[in-house]
Write a protein that holds these residues in place. Structure first.
Motif, PDB file in Angstrom:
ATOM      1  N   LEU A 265       0.811  -1.214   0.000  1.00 16.95           N
ATOM      2  CA  LEU A 265       0.000   0.000   0.000  1.00 16.95           C
ATOM      3  C   LEU A 265       0.849   1.271   0.000  1.00 16.95           C
ATOM      4  N   ALA A 266       2.170   1.116   0.209  1.00 11.23           N
ATOM      5  CA  ALA A 266       3.059   2.269   0.112  1.00 11.23           C
ATOM      6  C   ALA A 266       3.492   2.526  -1.325  1.00 11.23           C
ATOM      7  N   VAL A 267       3.182   1.611  -2.229  1.00 16.90           N
ATOM      8  CA  VAL A 267       3.611   1.742  -3.627  1.00 16.90           C
ATOM      9  C   VAL A 267       3.111   3.029  -4.286  1.00 16.90           C
ATOM     10  N   PRO A 268       1.829   3.404  -4.173  1.00 25.11           N
ATOM     11  CA  PRO A 268       1.350   4.585  -4.909  1.00 25.11           C
ATOM     12  C   PRO A 268       2.137   5.867  -4.639  1.00 25.11           C
ATOM     13  N   TYR A 361      -6.806   1.579  -5.113  1.00 27.23           N
ATOM     14  CA  TYR A 361      -7.297   2.414  -6.218  1.00 27.23           C
ATOM     15  C   TYR A 361      -8.824   2.385  -6.291  1.00 27.23           C
ATOM     16  N   ARG A 362      -9.425   1.317  -5.836  1.00 20.57           N
ATOM     17  CA  ARG A 362     -10.890   1.287  -5.729  1.00 20.57           C
ATOM     18  C   ARG A 362     -11.351   2.324  -4.731  1.00 20.57           C
ATOM     19  N   ASP A 363     -10.639   2.441  -3.594  1.00 17.82           N
ATOM     20  CA  ASP A 363     -10.989   3.455  -2.600  1.00 17.82           C
ATOM     21  C   ASP A 363     -10.864   4.855  -3.189  1.00 17.82           C
ATOM     22  N   ALA A 364      -9.784   5.101  -3.953  1.00 20.81           N
ATOM     23  CA  ALA A 364      -9.601   6.416  -4.573  1.00 20.81           C
ATOM     24  C   ALA A 364     -10.732   6.714  -5.549  1.00 20.81           C
ATOM     25  N   ALA A 381      -6.962   5.464   4.057  1.00 20.77           N
ATOM     26  CA  ALA A 381      -8.054   6.258   3.481  1.00 20.77           C
ATOM     27  C   ALA A 381      -7.604   7.677   3.163  1.00 20.77           C
ATOM     28  N   ALA A 382      -6.762   8.272   4.021  1.00 16.84           N
ATOM     29  CA  ALA A 382      -6.301   9.636   3.778  1.00 16.84           C
ATOM     30  C   ALA A 382      -5.454   9.698   2.507  1.00 16.84           C
ATOM     31  N   LEU A 383      -4.589   8.709   2.298  1.00 20.85           N
ATOM     32  CA  LEU A 383      -3.771   8.664   1.090  1.00 20.85           C
ATOM     33  C   LEU A 383      -4.636   8.466  -0.146  1.00 20.85           C
ATOM     34  N   ALA A 384      -5.652   7.597  -0.047  1.00 17.65           N
ATOM     35  CA  ALA A 384      -6.552   7.383  -1.177  1.00 17.65           C
ATOM     36  C   ALA A 384      -7.334   8.653  -1.495  1.00 17.65           C
ATOM     37  N   GLU A 385      -7.728   9.393  -0.475  1.00 16.22           N
ATOM     38  CA  GLU A 385      -8.462  10.642  -0.708  1.00 16.22           C
ATOM     39  C   GLU A 385      -7.579  11.670  -1.393  1.00 16.22           C
ATOM     40  N   ALA A 386      -6.305  11.717  -1.008  1.00 17.83           N
ATOM     41  CA  ALA A 386      -5.376  12.630  -1.680  1.00 17.83           C
ATOM     42  C   ALA A 386      -5.206  12.236  -3.138  1.00 17.83           C
TER      43      ALA A 386
END
Length: 430
Positions: A265-268, A361-364, A381-386
């Motif tokens: 999950l740190a990849v993005p 990426y589904r969360d984003a 979730a915070a990273l996906a929102e960003a």
């Protein structure tokens, strides 16, 4: 003790179908043993039980006034559903119910217990360790399955990952299903009934039991009840595993599994250029290889030691050295099987990582669309929102599709490193 279907999470319709079929199968055996109803003395210990099971089977069109005692039961079944839905759990539970001395899957009798532990003499479990199930293995299995059940009930063949049957193995299985022995039942597990997973001819001769992805709440309840996991940890693991019971258990209990997930999950946020994209691909591949090597190392060593002992390793008598020299071919065959198993383990580990990445990426995407659904990965979730703000919905969708295309490419036997490198570059470019 709970019955054999207790671990089949969130599959009420399938469980009902299988219970009725098991009752009908028990009625078939009773009809075969007692074709003409006879008066049973008051001292019989089975009278009430037989009446109860007959009533159960009759509810599904089983033995009643002139009814066929086999209604509701057939000799070939396919269990379909997404990963983690419990295909193999359902097949094994049904096999136990068929071997149950009461015909209900009580979970307590020797038939249930030995089936669930994998030691029942009349239940064959085919769990592919490599990339495919070959024709030689299938022919031997079909031959053994044609024998008379030693316990007087059923010969049951459970084939996990039936989508890995080679064409020749599928043809060997088809012949057995077309002309089944009278007391043999085939239970196949596959992702779907699509021709890429199960041939049309095999599908046409089987009864299909569709399973669904169990809700996270149901998975969490099982983790708490059966594994003693704290409720908050169970809820997090069930959501992060996206309904996959086995993966949820690993995440809840194994710190190393959580570390591997965190790295994925740190990849993005690491994808800042071509170089970092290729580095991320290498890291993902190497992590999958390490996980696979650790998972098979103990089994590989035990198998090799057992084979060497059987072939006379360490012997000092006349001819011992010659016997070991003649065993080179058998050792080579073992190494080939172990290499195939390691490749399968690596691909499975990599696929778990890709599922986690797809969840991010589904969360984003859902956040970009402001969809009223809970995130898969609450801790990112915070990273996906960003990411949703940066990429918008179209960009998030393109990235999600890149991950799914990578999974499909690996399944189609594209070299994992090539597929993952292409995915990482697509994620970076967006």
């Amino acid at each position: 003790m709970p019955d054999v279907f207790a671990d089949l999470v969130g599959q009420d319709e399938a469980v009902d179908t299988l219970r009725r079929a098991a009752a009908a199968a028990a009625a078939v055996l009773r009809a075969a043993h007692h074709p003409v109803p006879a008066a049973v003395g008051p001292g019989s210990a089975t009278t009430d039980d037989q009446d109860a099971y007959a009533d159960e089977a009759e509810a599904d069109g089983g033995p009643g006034a002139g009814a066929d005692p086999g209604a509701g039961m057939t000799h070939a079944w396919i269990f379909t559903g997404p990963p983690g839905s419990g295909r193999s759990v359902a097949a094994r539970a049904f096999a136990a119910a068929l071997q149950c001395v009461h015909g209900t899957g009580c979970g307590e009798c020797p038939g249930c217990h030995t089936t669930l532990t994998g030691t029942h003499a009349d239940v064959r479990l085919v769990v592919p360790e490599g990339l495919s199930i070959g024709v030689g293995e299938m022919r031997a299995l079909v031959l053994r399955a044609a024998s008379t059940p030693s316990g007087g009930r059923w010969q049951v063949v459970v084939i996990e990952d039936a989508d890995r049957l080679t064409e020749a193995a599928g043809n060997a299985l088809l012949k057995a299903i077309e002309e089944p022995p009278p007391r043999t039942v085939f239970l196949l597990c596959a992702p779907s009934t699509h021709p890429d997973d199960v041939s049309v001819t095999i599908r046409s001769r089987c009864r299909v039991v569709p399973l669904r992805q169990p809700p996270a709440a149901a998975v969490a309840e099982v983790l708490v009840r059966r594994d003693g996991i704290a409720p908050d940890v169970a809820q997090w693991a069930a959501a992060a595993a996206q309904g996959h019971v086995g993966r949820a258990r690993r995440l809840a209990r194994d710190p190393e599994a959580r570390k591997r997930r965190d790295a994925v999950l740190a990849v993005p946020r690491r994808l800042t250029g071509v170089g970092t994209a290729l580095d991320a691909a290498s890291a993902l591949i190497e992590a999958a290889e390490a996980e696979a090597e650790a998972s098979v190392a103990e089994a590989d060593a035990a198998e090799r030691a057992a084979l060497q002992t059987a072939l006379g390793a360490g012997g000092t008598g006349r001819g011992a050295a010659g016997a070991m020299r003649g065993a080179a071919g058998q050792l080579k065959d073992l190494e080939k099987r172990q290499k195939s198993r390691a490749t399968r383990a690596q691909r499975d580990a990599l696929d778990r990582a890709l599922v986690d990445l797809a969840g991010f990426y589904r969360d984003a995407l859902t956040m970009a669309l402001r969809a009223p659904v809970a995130p898969v990965h609450t801790d990112t979730a915070a990273l996906a929102e960003a990411g949703a703000r940066k990429w918008d919905a179209e960009g998030a969708l393109r990235r999600l599709e890149a991950v799914l295309e990578c999974r499909a490419a690996i399944e189609a036997n594209v070299k994992p490193r090539i597929a993952v490198e292409a995915m990482m570059l697509s994620l970076w470019r967006g």
